[in-house]
Design an enzyme around this catalytic site. Sequence first.
Site, PDB file in Angstrom:
ATOM      1  N   ARG A 132      60.395  81.476 -11.033  1.00  0.00           N
ATOM      2  CA  ARG A 132      60.532  81.346 -12.374  1.00  0.00           C
ATOM      3  C   ARG A 132      60.819  82.762 -12.856  1.00  0.00           C
ATOM      4  NH1 ARG A 132      55.099  80.706 -10.559  1.00  0.00           N
ATOM      5  NH2 ARG A 132      53.461  82.031 -11.139  1.00  0.00           N
ATOM      6  N   HIS A 256      55.553  88.714 -13.915  1.00  0.00           N
ATOM      7  CA  HIS A 256      54.257  87.803 -14.267  1.00  0.00           C
ATOM      8  C   HIS A 256      53.230  88.668 -15.156  1.00  0.00           C
ATOM      9  CE1 HIS A 256      55.957  84.911 -11.067  1.00  0.00           C
ATOM     10  NE2 HIS A 256      56.419  85.973 -10.766  1.00  0.00           N
TER      11      HIS A 256
END
Length: 327
Positions: A132, A256
């Site tokens: 991601r 993140h």
Amino acid sequence: MATVVSHQAIGSIVSQRPFNFKASQFLKELPLNNPMKFRQKRFKIEATASQIPVFEPVLSPSKNITHESKKKSNEAALILIRHGESLWNEKNLFTGCVDVPLTEKGVAEAIEAGKRISNIPVDLIFTSSLIRAQMTAMLAMTQHRRKKVPIILHDESEKAQTWSHVFSEETRKQSIPVIAAWQLNERMYGELQGLNKEETAERYGKQQVHEWRRSYHIPPPKGESLEMCAERAVAYFEDNIEPELAFGNNVLIAAHGNSLRSIIMYLDKLTSQEVTSLELSTGLPLLYIYKDRKFMRRGSPVGPTEAGVYAYTKRLAQYRQKLDETL
């Protein structure tokens, strides 16, 4: 004890690889007058049209610019982007180090982030080892003005290095090295990974889950605390990313919420209490200028109403337009 074992196990899940080992192979054959060379385990970006000051641009450059007069800037840009929405974000599941891709919304967020930073030169990209974050970096760079291609460097084996070698000098010039590092991964949520957040709160109590998610020192069962995440993320930043900034390279980090909060804690000198209340929006770039061993924030993580990055890129775009007219 289980927490400590789990923390150490992260390094065995994704083996630690020598930083930039493949990078030297990628760049070593470039001629001496090429702007990108590998020196002492770092990328050295020498004077080029792309290497302009990233802090207070001069809006009326001389029309008689020569190679010798283009000095390498003593400033560098650092761009932080939290990955766009993932499939487990959408399902309200604890994700942690589980490797799941972006949703359609996450793809759109990554593209929008790329538009916001499209005029800021990028020399190096760092991502976590999770898809991601890598998708976010790659999609963002499709919007970049210079249209250079991000290439993930593979150094996990000698064969991987050989098979991924780029033989075209011109192609290497139009590429941006991408270094993936497990140290930039999301906080490992241990036994919470894959659980629904609301159901977990009903099972363990809202206060307990809040402590696992937001406290600095308390880890979830067999997982990492924010403190433990910060230990690996900040150490990697200090050892591998900050030297690149000091060298004058502009760096993009796609990672993140918790690994970036850890780095921002270091950059902004936040306390453990202050960092627990720091929220980062998905897909919203945050810009810092590195100068004289200090970090100056030029964007805010408070939310999409912040115009800092937009204002910066607009000024830089004006400068670049004038610069291109002289070349």
